[in-house]
Design a protein around this motif. Structure first.
Motif, mmCIF file in Angstrom:
data_model
loop_
_atom_site.group_PDB
_atom_site.id
_atom_site.type_symbol
_atom_site.label_atom_id
_atom_site.label_comp_id
_atom_site.label_asym_id
_atom_site.label_seq_id
_atom_site.Cartn_x
_atom_site.Cartn_y
_atom_site.Cartn_z
ATOM 1 N N ILE A 6 31.251 -13.279 -38.417
ATOM 2 C CA ILE A 6 30.755 -14.561 -38.467
ATOM 3 C C ILE A 6 29.540 -14.466 -39.484
ATOM 4 N N GLU A 10 29.683 -17.208 -42.289
ATOM 5 C CA GLU A 10 28.674 -18.478 -42.667
ATOM 6 C C GLU A 10 27.795 -18.298 -43.806
ATOM 7 N N SER A 62 34.672 -16.787 -39.505
ATOM 8 C CA SER A 62 33.713 -17.342 -38.490
ATOM 9 C C SER A 62 33.890 -18.644 -37.845
ATOM 10 N N THR A 71 27.283 -25.618 -34.557
ATOM 11 C CA THR A 71 27.272 -24.543 -33.756
ATOM 12 C C THR A 71 26.668 -24.688 -32.254
ATOM 13 N N TYR A 87 25.352 -16.999 -36.165
ATOM 14 C CA TYR A 87 25.949 -18.253 -36.964
ATOM 15 C C TYR A 87 24.547 -18.699 -37.439
#
Length: 260
Positions: A6, A10, A62, A71, A87
């Motif tokens: 992730i 990101e 991600s 998110t 995130y």
């Protein structure tokens, strides 16, 4: 998805998003750029393609949120908050990397633009007055890094960012109702087109941040970079493109849970 995947996804995806999005702003703004004065349509499509590229690159790692508002909206919908800090950290780091890459790509144009007499206000006292003004207000290239309003009205500026992000997050959540679109690449393409639409329809008042990391990360980079005559980073406005998108995301997720 693991936390490592992730964070890496990101970071890379948001860096590409800001590199291409900030890049089109630099291309349209800076002197000695072949795309100078290409206009708002070029900027909105540039940002749409930036979303498309960043999302396709990071999607398998991600899920390609690339936006704290997205998110948060997805976390409200799913109830899963454990990975949210990962995130957000990746998005902020990626945004700062992307903004730095824009500066490197357009280094010569930044130097030429910010040392031009037309931009600095000319020699002598006039230049000094212009420089003093720039240290408090938004500098002449701040719009390449972050957003700013055409008319400073806190309520309107905040509402504009809330409404734009509301549309974006509601659309993304609604894609989940059509699993085929969400799983295929078509869903990513549709999100990119909606970003273009938001820019064309709602972007005029504030420059449509609709993404806290997209605005705050590059604004920090603007404040840190050794740009001559760069002026201020407009920190008194900086909270609006952070708070507005988060509020818009919460409202969109709330409506989605109620209506769908």
């Amino acid at each position: 998805m693991s936390s490592d995947h992730i964070f890496i996804g990101e970071t890379i995806g948001t860096a590409v998003l800001i590199l291409l999005g900030g890049g089109v702003c630099a291309a349209v703004t800076l002197k000695s750029s072949k795309a100078r004065n290409a206009g708002w349509v070029a900027i909105t499509f540039g940002w749409g393609f930036a979303v498309l590229a960043g999302a396709y690159i990071s999607g398998s790692l991600s899920g390609a949120h690339l936006n704290p508002a997205v998110t948060i909206g997805l976390a409200i919908d799913s109830g899963e908050w454990s990975k949210v800090p990962v995130y957000l950290a990746g998005q902020m780091l990626g945004a700062m990397i992307g903004a730095t890459l824009v500066w490197i790509t357009y280094y010569g144009q930044f130097q030429a633009h910010l040392t031009d007499a037309e931009i600095t206000g000319g020699p002598g006292a006039q230049a000094t007055a212009a420089a003093e003004k720039q240290t408090t207000g938004p500098g002449p290239v701040l719009g390449i890094f972050s957003t700013g309003p055409e008319i400073r009205n806190v309520a309107q500026n905040l509402a504009t960012e809330i409404i734009g992000t509301f549309v974006l997050v509601l659309f993304i959540l609604s894609l989940g109702l059509t699993k085929g679109l969400a799983v295929s690449g078509t869903g990513t393409l549709m999100v990119a087109l909606v970003v273009v639409g938001i820019g064309l329809s709602l972007g005029g008042p504030t420059g449509y941040a609709i993404n806290p990391a997209r605005d705050l990360g590059p604004r920090i980079v603007h404040a840190l970079l050794p740009l001559p005559n760069k002026g201020g980073s407009d920190w008194r406005y900086a909270w609006i493109p952070v708070v507005g998108p988060i509020v818009g995301s919460v409202l969109a997720a709330g409506l989605y849970k109620i209506a769908f």
